[in-house]
Design a protein around this motif. Structure first.
Motif, PDB file in Angstrom:
ATOM      1  N   GLY A 150       2.092  -1.447  10.319  1.00 10.23           N
ATOM      2  CA  GLY A 150       2.623  -0.012   9.630  1.00 10.23           C
ATOM      3  C   GLY A 150       3.325  -0.235   8.313  1.00 10.23           C
ATOM      4  N   TYR A 151       2.915  -1.494   7.459  1.00 11.62           N
ATOM      5  CA  TYR A 151       3.535  -1.552   6.087  1.00 11.62           C
ATOM      6  C   TYR A 151       2.748  -1.241   5.200  1.00 11.62           C
ATOM      7  N   LEU A 152       1.324  -1.207   5.479  1.00 17.02           N
ATOM      8  CA  LEU A 152       0.355  -0.563   4.618  1.00 17.02           C
ATOM      9  C   LEU A 152      -0.488   0.558   5.295  1.00 17.02           C
ATOM     10  N   ASP A 153      -1.011   1.202   4.157  1.00 18.81           N
ATOM     11  CA  ASP A 153      -1.530   2.260   4.779  1.00 18.81           C
ATOM     12  C   ASP A 153      -2.751   2.650   4.048  1.00 18.81           C
ATOM     13  N   GLU A 154      -3.540   3.442   4.636  1.00 19.11           N
ATOM     14  CA  GLU A 154      -4.870   3.946   3.701  1.00 19.11           C
ATOM     15  C   GLU A 154      -4.897   3.750   2.051  1.00 19.11           C
ATOM     16  N   PRO A 155      -3.925   4.315   1.770  1.00 18.85           N
ATOM     17  CA  PRO A 155      -3.880   4.246   0.046  1.00 18.85           C
ATOM     18  C   PRO A 155      -4.168   2.804  -0.426  1.00 18.85           C
ATOM     19  N   PHE A 156      -3.654   1.968   0.405  1.00 22.65           N
ATOM     20  CA  PHE A 156      -3.918   0.577  -0.012  1.00 22.65           C
ATOM     21  C   PHE A 156      -5.215   0.130  -0.135  1.00 22.65           C
ATOM     22  N   ILE A 157      -5.967   0.577   0.855  1.00 26.92           N
ATOM     23  CA  ILE A 157      -7.271   0.272   0.962  1.00 26.92           C
ATOM     24  C   ILE A 157      -8.170   1.126  -0.188  1.00 26.92           C
ATOM     25  N   GLN A 158      -7.568   1.967  -0.432  1.00 27.94           N
ATOM     26  CA  GLN A 158      -8.175   2.743  -1.649  1.00 27.94           C
ATOM     27  C   GLN A 158      -8.107   1.746  -3.041  1.00 27.94           C
ATOM     28  N   LEU A 159      -6.732   1.216  -3.153  1.00 31.70           N
ATOM     29  CA  LEU A 159      -6.710   0.418  -4.205  1.00 31.70           C
ATOM     30  C   LEU A 159      -7.660  -0.821  -4.308  1.00 31.70           C
ATOM     31  N   GLU A 160      -7.623  -1.338  -3.013  1.00 29.42           N
ATOM     32  CA  GLU A 160      -8.566  -2.453  -2.825  1.00 29.42           C
ATOM     33  C   GLU A 160      -9.950  -2.112  -3.346  1.00 29.42           C
ATOM     34  N   GLU A 161     -10.326  -0.899  -2.843  1.00 32.87           N
ATOM     35  CA  GLU A 161     -11.813  -0.592  -3.077  1.00 32.87           C
ATOM     36  C   GLU A 161     -11.919  -0.234  -4.787  1.00 32.87           C
ATOM     37  N   LEU A 162     -10.846   0.095  -5.373  1.00 34.00           N
ATOM     38  CA  LEU A 162     -10.929   0.126  -6.619  1.00 34.00           C
ATOM     39  C   LEU A 162     -11.081  -0.863  -7.522  1.00 34.00           C
ATOM     40  N   GLN A 163     -10.536  -2.031  -6.847  1.00 35.37           N
ATOM     41  CA  GLN A 163     -10.715  -3.346  -7.667  1.00 35.37           C
ATOM     42  C   GLN A 163     -12.348  -3.452  -7.683  1.00 35.37           C
ATOM     43  N   ASP A 164     -12.433  -3.874  -8.924  1.00 34.40           N
ATOM     44  CA  ASP A 164     -13.986  -4.517  -9.085  1.00 34.40           C
ATOM     45  C   ASP A 164     -14.057  -5.555 -10.296  1.00 34.40           C
ATOM     46  N   ASP A 165     -15.294  -5.697 -10.649  1.00 33.21           N
ATOM     47  CA  ASP A 165     -15.493  -6.619 -11.697  1.00 33.21           C
ATOM     48  C   ASP A 165     -14.623  -6.361 -12.982  1.00 33.21           C
ATOM     49  N   ALA A 166     -14.788  -5.088 -13.244  1.00 32.20           N
ATOM     50  CA  ALA A 166     -14.137  -4.671 -14.349  1.00 32.20           C
ATOM     51  C   ALA A 166     -12.524  -4.803 -14.382  1.00 32.20           C
ATOM     52  N   ASN A 167     -12.117  -4.571 -13.122  1.00 28.29           N
ATOM     53  CA  ASN A 167     -10.508  -4.826 -12.901  1.00 28.29           C
ATOM     54  C   ASN A 167     -10.470  -5.839 -11.540  1.00 28.29           C
ATOM     55  N   PRO A 168     -10.632  -7.079 -11.754  1.00 29.46           N
ATOM     56  CA  PRO A 168     -10.586  -7.891 -10.640  1.00 29.46           C
ATOM     57  C   PRO A 168      -8.900  -8.254 -10.076  1.00 29.46           C
ATOM     58  N   ASN A 169      -8.056  -7.594 -10.881  1.00 24.20           N
ATOM     59  CA  ASN A 169      -6.836  -7.933 -10.336  1.00 24.20           C
ATOM     60  C   ASN A 169      -5.985  -6.465 -10.318  1.00 24.20           C
ATOM     61  N   PHE A 170      -6.931  -5.692 -10.075  1.00 22.70           N
ATOM     62  CA  PHE A 170      -6.159  -4.212  -9.849  1.00 22.70           C
ATOM     63  C   PHE A 170      -5.336  -4.022  -8.802  1.00 22.70           C
ATOM     64  N   VAL A 171      -5.302  -4.711  -7.746  1.00 17.11           N
ATOM     65  CA  VAL A 171      -4.491  -4.359  -6.860  1.00 17.11           C
ATOM     66  C   VAL A 171      -3.067  -4.942  -7.288  1.00 17.11           C
ATOM     67  N   GLN A 172      -3.002  -6.444  -7.469  1.00 18.16           N
ATOM     68  CA  GLN A 172      -1.852  -6.889  -7.824  1.00 18.16           C
ATOM     69  C   GLN A 172      -1.314  -6.264  -9.291  1.00 18.16           C
ATOM     70  N   GLU A 173      -2.116  -5.675 -10.083  1.00 21.35           N
ATOM     71  CA  GLU A 173      -1.499  -4.899 -11.233  1.00 21.35           C
ATOM     72  C   GLU A 173      -0.937  -3.597 -10.799  1.00 21.35           C
ATOM     73  N   ILE A 174      -1.342  -3.001  -9.777  1.00 25.12           N
ATOM     74  CA  ILE A 174      -0.807  -1.990  -9.450  1.00 25.12           C
ATOM     75  C   ILE A 174       0.621  -2.143  -8.631  1.00 25.12           C
ATOM     76  N   VAL A 175       0.442  -3.061  -7.815  1.00 23.34           N
ATOM     77  CA  VAL A 175       1.836  -3.553  -7.088  1.00 23.34           C
ATOM     78  C   VAL A 175       3.011  -3.926  -8.137  1.00 23.34           C
ATOM     79  N   THR A 176       2.452  -4.619  -9.080  1.00 24.05           N
ATOM     80  CA  THR A 176       3.253  -5.210 -10.093  1.00 24.05           C
ATOM     81  C   THR A 176       3.931  -3.903 -10.839  1.00 24.05           C
TER      82      THR A 176
END
Lengths: 696, 146
Positions: B21-47
């Motif tokens: 229960g630490y993470l939820d659906e939106p985190f998955i969305q973040l992961e899905e948003l990560q792509d070649d154009a933004n390879p570190n998207f999740v990390q960036e957002i979390v930071t």
């Protein structure tokens, strides 16, 4: 995907062009949708931006509302839709929503982590076209394009309807009436009567059926005469024939008076029904002053708001309502006063109304008002009483109550619903909608007092901003004073449905307020629904706003009196009118001063951004169009009005003037929105052509 | 292989973050948003979330310490905090924010102070776990490309 890959880049011309056409949606649609997202939360902002980019939208992000507004103002045509957070430090999201509705008439989606009913309702009442709960999922963003299209389509539909499909409209109206009346026993009777009346009205014939009468411009003076005659006769006893005799104006026909009377009655009803000081109605109308403006606007605004608030009003309904209201009034000149007919029909319904004391009022108020009354709605009597004047309430309720209920009393909506309820909705729906509305008495004042920008209607309702505008469409400018003129039309927005402004004039024609030229058409145009043109007249639609809201602004703005010494002013005026219209439509009449302030502010800023040369261009454009001379006349008056507009204190007059002026400025486009270079597609061209045709 | 093992560990940790229960659906969305154009998207957002949260937490602390307590402001800050934490799918943190806001609307200072402690605690836990997780993700990514 748009060619502009840059982050936050403004929409490029190519993407803009791609979006211009309503009918011909580009293949890559909705790719390239130009979204402006506003959120003070940096995390959310980045996430949203990324999501929207992934949807192939062109995204511009702002972390401050003020910046967003400035961006929108600088780039009037640069965005298709705005997504904004509710809680922002520098400006409340709803305020931003209002501004956008007033100035740009773009669909706005609100979002918030707050999912409380109250907040969501606020979104609805303020005219957001949708409300997203954070965290926003990508699926929710994928479909935001629907709001853009819907708005456009609604505008188009009105346009088309108002344009040539008079017959169809008539039929539709009749069927709507039939539906409406079917709820009552006299359905058949009503329908047939309505049909007959419609025919009469539509064909604008009485004795001289074969002649196509030139549109009458209800100038301030003429309207004053009209009002004097009506007062002399007594509002209840004032019949067109007698009014005509009293007025003794050569060339004026009974039909002209009849349709004008219809609008006037709606206006009165709206006045009385809408505000807490309902009883001022007649008085206020007599002295068309600011007060009337207020209540009217509130009414209009109220209706929509109420509807939205009621949450029952599906977007479609609202849009319909608005379209209907607007469309009706402007549209079809052939149907000058459908309301009149309906009035009869509906008065029949009155007894059926279950309103308590309201009934009294209903009776007293114009029969026209009854239209709504007749609707076998679930309105509670108490609701009516809240509104004070039944008639108006009904009207308003109707507007509010536009429910998606299918029955359609769309007719009623059209006619009664000041808000241009689109036909598809039943009147009962309206009524029902109204219920919730009225039940919340406080809401009324709320809407009244607030320059609410009902951008389209309740959340999730696709009614777009247009709806708002419908309400604005003041179809009736009876007041000799500029202000009154403005006010009236605004109030009459609801009337629009019935009153096709025969004044062919085309939007611009609306006569200069300053000159006191009162044009029905103008009024409808005033509705200026910037984004949403209910369409009655092509011209109106054009003026108001075609399917593309952003374009509309340009149109309105473009009109500028070259004569005007201060060209900038001219532009401003236009902007103002545009803004005003927008403001009006949202039914923010109540906040007149506020609106005015908003408008003026918005306009000023808008004006500032316009190039000095624009007015000239506008004039030139204007001249180049085979427009009726009345337009030219208007131009002059616009100039006069302009001065008024620049007064810091924007009274209703100013607003009205602005509206009127805007109306006038249909064809010519401001420099920036050079008409020729206007990105508008053929549709607009057609509109213009249509307008020109109607002028003939 | 190292890479496989790393990836396996990443997957396990990820699953547990969701399961617990630490993470939820939106985190998955973040992961899905990560792509070649933004390879570190999740990390960036979390930071970004960390820095924004730090600011908000500080504001809330300050507001809670001032007398009299401005509950409106508190609610405002917490609303923002809740908004961003929910955007990244920080489920437990978001839940604690909700509790806090309830106390806030009831103008219950005690309750606010207590629940804010909970908020901070959950935030700290999540942050630690995310840092570990994302580091693992980075390592796995690097090993993949190696």
């Amino acid at each position: 995907m748009n060619s502009s890959g840059g982050k936050g880049s403004m929409s490029t011309a190519s993407s803009s062009a791609a979006w211009k056409a309503v009918d011909s949606v580009p293949d890559q649609f909705p790719a390239g949708l130009r979204v402006l997202v506003v959120d003070d939360d940096p995390t959310c902002l980045i996430i949203l931006e990324k999501m929207l980019r992934t949807c192939s939208y062109e995204v511009t992000k702002c972390n401050r509302a003020e910046t967003a507004l400035a961006t929108l103002r600088e780039n009037k045509n640069g965005f298709d839709i705005v997504i904004s957070d509710v809680h922002m430090p520098d400006m409340d999201g709803f305020k931003l929503l209002e501004h956008i509705g007033l100035e740009m008439d773009l669909p706005v989606i609100m979002m918030s982590a707050d999912d409380g009913k109250h907040v969501v309702m606020k979104g609805v009442t303020h005219g957001a076209c949708d409300y997203l709960i954070k965290p926003v999922r990508m699926e929710a963003l994928k479909n935001i394009w629907q709001h853009v299209i819907r708005k456009r389509k609604n505008g188009w539909k009105d346009l088309e309807q108002s344009g040539s499909v008079e017959e169809g409209d008539r039929q539709q109206k009749q069927s709507e009436d039939a539906e409406y009346s079917s709820s009552a026993n006299e359905g058949n009777w009503k329908s047939s009567k309505k049909r007959k009346d419609d025919d009469d009205e539509t064909e604008d014939r009485d004795d001289t059926s074969t002649l196509k009468k030139p549109r009458v411009v209800w100038s301030v003076e003429l309207h004053q005469q009209f009002v004097a005659a009506v007062n002399q006769l007594g509002i209840d006893k004032a019949v067109p024939k007698k009014i005509l005799e009293l007025m003794n104006v050569p060339g004026l026909t009974r039909e002209n008076v009849a349709s004008h009377l219809q609008k006037y009655r709606l206006y009165l009803r709206r006045l009385s029904g809408v505000s807490p000081h309902a009883n001022n109605l007649n008085n206020s109308f007599m002295n068309p002053q600011d007060e009337t403006f207020g209540p009217l606007s509130s009414v209009n605004g109220l209706d929509l708001q109420a509807l939205a608030a009621g949450g029952q009003l599906p977007a479609q309904c609202l849009a319909t309502l608005q379209a209907a209201a607007l469309g009706r009034s402007t549209a079809k000149s052939s149907i000058p006063m459908p309301l009149v007919d309906q009035r009869n029909i509906f008065s029949f319904e009155n007894p059926k109304l279950r309103f308590g004391e309201g009934q009294q009022q209903l009776m007293n108020n114009n029969k026209q008002v009854n239209l709504l009354h007749g609707i076998p709605t679930t309105m509670e009597p108490k609701q009516l009483t809240t509104s004070q004047s039944i008639g108006n309430i009904n009207m308003q309720v109707a507007s509010h109550g536009v429910q998606s209920s299918q029955n359609n009393s769309s007719l009623i909506n059209m006619q009664v619903a000041p808000h241009g309820v689109q036909s598809s909705q039943n009147n009962s729906a309206l009524m029902q909608m109204g219920q919730p509305q009225f039940a919340h008495a406080p809401r009324l004042p709320l809407s009244v007092g607030q320059p609410i920008i009902s951008n389209g209607v309740a959340a999730n309702v696709s009614t777009q901003n247009g709806i708002r505008e419908n309400i604005r469409a003041p179809g009736y400018n009876p007041v000799p004073q500029t202000s009154s003129m403005l006010n009236f039309p605004m109030n009459h927005a609801s009337e629009l449905p019935g009153n096709s402004f025969p004044l062919g004039s085309t939007p611009g024609m609306s006569g200069c307020i300053s000159k006191g030229t009162f044009q029905e058409d103008f009024n409808s145009e005033i509705k200026g629904s910037v984004g949403f043109m209910p369409s009655y007249d092509i011209f109106n639609d054009l003026n108001q706003h075609k399917p593309q809201s952003w374009e509309l602004q340009n149109v309105g703005m473009t009109f500028d009196d070259s004569r005007h010494s201060n060209s900038l002013q001219g532009n401003l005026d236009l902007s103002q009118s545009v803004l005003v219209q927008q403001g009006f439509s949202s039914g923010q009449m109540s906040g007149q001063n506020r609106n005015a302030a908003l408008v003026s502010k918005a306009m000023l800023s808008a004006g500032d951004s316009t190039e000095p040369g624009n007015p000239l261009n506008a004039s030139q454009h204007l001249n180049s169009l085979p427009v009726d001379n009345t337009i030219r006349v208007k131009t002059e008056s616009v100039a006069d009005v302009t001065d008024n507009l620049f007064i810091d204190h924007f009274g209703q007059e100013d607003l009205m003037s602005a509206l009127l002026k805007q109306q006038q400025g249909i064809a010519p486009a401001e420099n920036e929105f050079d008409f020729d270079g206007y990105s508008l597609d053929n549709i607009q061209q057609d509109q213009i052509n249509g307008i020109i045709r109607t002028d003939e | 292989m190292d890479r496989n093992r790393l990836q396996h560990q990443v997957a396990c940790m990820r699953r547990s973050l969701f399961d617990q229960g630490y993470l939820d659906e939106p985190f998955i969305q973040l992961e899905e948003l990560q792509d070649d154009a933004n390879p570190n998207f999740v990390q960036e957002i979390v930071t970004l979330f960390y820095s924004d949260s730090a600011r908000l937490i500080q504001n809330i602390e300050h507001a809670l310490n001032s007398r009299p307590i401005d509950f409106d402001k508190l609610d405002d800050y917490m609303h923002q905090f809740k908004g961003s934490s929910s955007s990244i799918g920080a489920k437990k943190v978001t839940n604690e924010c909700t509790v806090f806001r309830e106390y806030c609307s009831a103008e219950n200072a005690e309750g606010c102070i207590r629940s804010f402690q909970q908020v901070k605690q959950e935030y700290a836990i999540l942050r630690r776990k995310l840092e570990v997780y994302l580091q693992m993700v980075r390592q796995a990514a690097v090993s993949r490309t190696a």
